[in-house]
Design a protein around this motif. Structure first.
Motif, PDB file in Angstrom:
ATOM      1  N   VAL A  73      37.308  42.078  46.483  1.00 40.59           N
ATOM      2  CA  VAL A  73      38.056  42.434  45.281  1.00 40.59           C
ATOM      3  C   VAL A  73      39.397  41.723  45.322  1.00 40.59           C
ATOM      4  O   VAL A  73      40.000  41.557  46.381  1.00 40.59           O
ATOM      5  CB  VAL A  73      38.253  43.971  45.171  1.00 40.59           C
ATOM      6  CG1 VAL A  73      39.051  44.513  46.350  1.00 40.59           C
ATOM      7  CG2 VAL A  73      38.915  44.334  43.864  1.00 40.59           C
ATOM      8  N   ASP A  76      40.959  38.297  40.505  1.00 43.34           N
ATOM      9  CA  ASP A  76      39.907  37.790  39.607  1.00 43.34           C
ATOM     10  C   ASP A  76      38.834  38.825  39.319  1.00 43.34           C
ATOM     11  O   ASP A  76      38.081  38.703  38.345  1.00 43.34           O
ATOM     12  CB  ASP A  76      39.267  36.526  40.189  1.00 43.34           C
ATOM     13  CG  ASP A  76      38.597  36.777  41.530  1.00 43.34           C
ATOM     14  OD1 ASP A  76      39.041  37.687  42.258  1.00 43.34           O
ATOM     15  OD2 ASP A  76      37.640  36.057  41.852  1.00 43.34           O
ATOM     16  N   GLY A  77      38.700  39.867  40.163  1.00 43.80           N
ATOM     17  CA  GLY A  77      37.720  40.898  39.904  1.00 43.80           C
ATOM     18  C   GLY A  77      36.998  41.402  41.139  1.00 43.80           C
ATOM     19  O   GLY A  77      37.454  41.208  42.271  1.00 43.80           O
ATOM     20  N   VAL A 113      34.585  50.645  36.731  1.00 42.63           N
ATOM     21  CA  VAL A 113      34.989  49.293  36.346  1.00 42.63           C
ATOM     22  C   VAL A 113      34.018  48.787  35.282  1.00 42.63           C
ATOM     23  O   VAL A 113      32.810  48.948  35.420  1.00 42.63           O
ATOM     24  CB  VAL A 113      34.959  48.338  37.567  1.00 42.63           C
ATOM     25  CG1 VAL A 113      35.413  46.938  37.172  1.00 42.63           C
ATOM     26  CG2 VAL A 113      35.804  48.893  38.708  1.00 42.63           C
ATOM     27  N   GLY A 115      33.292  45.231  32.630  1.00 41.30           N
ATOM     28  CA  GLY A 115      33.733  43.918  32.201  1.00 41.30           C
ATOM     29  C   GLY A 115      32.649  42.872  32.263  1.00 41.30           C
ATOM     30  O   GLY A 115      31.525  43.137  32.728  1.00 41.30           O
ATOM     31  N   THR A 181      31.033  37.912  39.960  1.00 37.72           N
ATOM     32  CA  THR A 181      32.331  38.564  39.856  1.00 37.72           C
ATOM     33  C   THR A 181      32.422  39.312  38.535  1.00 37.72           C
ATOM     34  O   THR A 181      32.231  38.724  37.471  1.00 37.72           O
ATOM     35  CB  THR A 181      33.488  37.544  39.928  1.00 37.72           C
ATOM     36  OG1 THR A 181      33.438  36.852  41.171  1.00 37.72           O
ATOM     37  CG2 THR A 181      34.840  38.250  39.818  1.00 37.72           C
ATOM     38  N   ARG A 183      34.770  40.668  36.021  1.00 38.91           N
ATOM     39  CA  ARG A 183      36.163  40.502  35.617  1.00 38.91           C
ATOM     40  C   ARG A 183      36.546  41.690  34.736  1.00 38.91           C
ATOM     41  O   ARG A 183      36.179  41.747  33.568  1.00 38.91           O
ATOM     42  CB  ARG A 183      36.352  39.172  34.892  1.00 38.91           C
ATOM     43  CG  ARG A 183      36.113  37.993  35.825  1.00 38.91           C
ATOM     44  CD  ARG A 183      36.409  36.666  35.182  1.00 38.91           C
ATOM     45  NE  ARG A 183      36.298  35.587  36.157  1.00 38.91           N
ATOM     46  CZ  ARG A 183      36.320  34.294  35.851  1.00 38.91           C
ATOM     47  NH1 ARG A 183      36.461  33.926  34.580  1.00 38.91           N
ATOM     48  NH2 ARG A 183      36.220  33.384  36.799  1.00 38.91           N
ATOM     49  N   PRO A 184      37.261  42.649  35.303  1.00 39.83           N
ATOM     50  CA  PRO A 184      37.426  43.932  34.612  1.00 39.83           C
ATOM     51  C   PRO A 184      38.249  43.854  33.330  1.00 39.83           C
ATOM     52  O   PRO A 184      39.295  43.215  33.283  1.00 39.83           O
ATOM     53  CB  PRO A 184      38.134  44.798  35.653  1.00 39.83           C
ATOM     54  CG  PRO A 184      38.816  43.832  36.563  1.00 39.83           C
ATOM     55  CD  PRO A 184      37.948  42.626  36.603  1.00 39.83           C
ATOM     56  N   GLU A 185      37.719  44.506  32.308  1.00 35.19           N
ATOM     57  CA  GLU A 185      38.477  44.741  31.084  1.00 35.19           C
ATOM     58  C   GLU A 185      39.100  46.128  31.121  1.00 35.19           C
ATOM     59  O   GLU A 185      40.112  46.374  30.466  1.00 35.19           O
ATOM     60  CB  GLU A 185      37.563  44.599  29.865  1.00 35.19           C
ATOM     61  CG  GLU A 185      37.027  43.188  29.679  1.00 35.19           C
ATOM     62  CD  GLU A 185      36.095  43.062  28.494  1.00 35.19           C
ATOM     63  OE1 GLU A 185      35.983  41.939  27.962  1.00 35.19           O
ATOM     64  OE2 GLU A 185      35.484  44.076  28.110  1.00 35.19           O
TER      65      GLU A 185
END
Length: 217
Positions: A73, A76-77, A113, A115, A181, A183-185
């Motif tokens: 983690v 970047d995610g 999480v 994304g 990966t 990539r969390p929103e």
């Protein structure tokens, strides 16, 4: 059935001393707070604290969930790996989005999480594969995840063949092995409380940064 309902209602929750979470003191990024909570779970002796539920949906919208191990983690995610022929790989090819759920029961802590999912380069994916233990690599080289199995002896023979291949060529990488990966929103942190005064803090990705907001339990 009624006995089971009664049992479920009577099971204790949120027992023991739980950590205190003050959202006003949370760091600016979810990766920082997640790392803090993960290390807290490790220190508390939580089993498999890096295990997470990965939820995906296929082209038809049907959801599927399974438990995987977090590979890393950072800014970047959140990273996890997948065999190219797996259900999750097919789901991600059709709809490259995922939800992750971590739950550390002894601490009454949950992290959610959501994304888009981005595949790593073939070189990064190969490096991840080669970092796995030999038994895990041998199983992945079989390449039959989620297919019907007629007899466990077939599995054992296929894994034995993979082990022999690895002994002859330790650099073998399973075709299609991919490091992903998320990539969390949005990243939500939930702290349970014995009096049900739970705390929910959500980070939302906004203009290259993060907005923090409290949610009703």
């Amino acid at each position: 059935m009624e006995d089971l309902r009664r049992l479920l209602r009577e099971l204790a929750v949120f027992e023991g001393e739980l950590p205190v979470f003050d959202p006003s003191k949370a760091p600016g990024s979810p990766a920082e707070l997640f790392t803090e909570w993960l290390l807290g779970a490790v220190a508390a002796g939580v089993r498999e604290p890096h295990a997470m539920t990965v939820s995906t949906a296929g082209a038809d919208g049907d959801p599927t969930a399974r438990t995987l191990i977090l590979k890393g983690v950072g800014p970047d995610g959140f990273r996890f790996a997948s065999d190219g022929g797996s259900v999750k790989a097919r789901d991600l090819a059709a709809r490259p989005f995922a939800a992750l759920t971590f739950y550390w029961a002894p601490l009454a802590r949950q992290v959610r999480v959501r994304g888009p999912v981005v595949a790593a380069t073939p070189e990064e994916s190969a490096a991840d594969f080669l970092a796995r233990g030999v038994p895990a690599r041998a199983e992945a080289l079989v390449g039959r995840q989620s297919q019907l199995l007629g007899d466990p002896a077939e599995r054992d023979a296929a894994v034995k063949e993979s082990l022999d291949r690895l002994a002859a060529d330790p650099g073998l990488v399973a075709p299609g092995w991919t490091l992903h990966t998320v990539r969390p929103e949005s990243v939500e942190f939930w702290q349970g409380d014995a009096r049900r005064r739970h705390t929910r803090l959500r980070y939302l990705a906004v203009d290259g940064g993060w907005r923090r907001e409290l949610l009703w339990p």
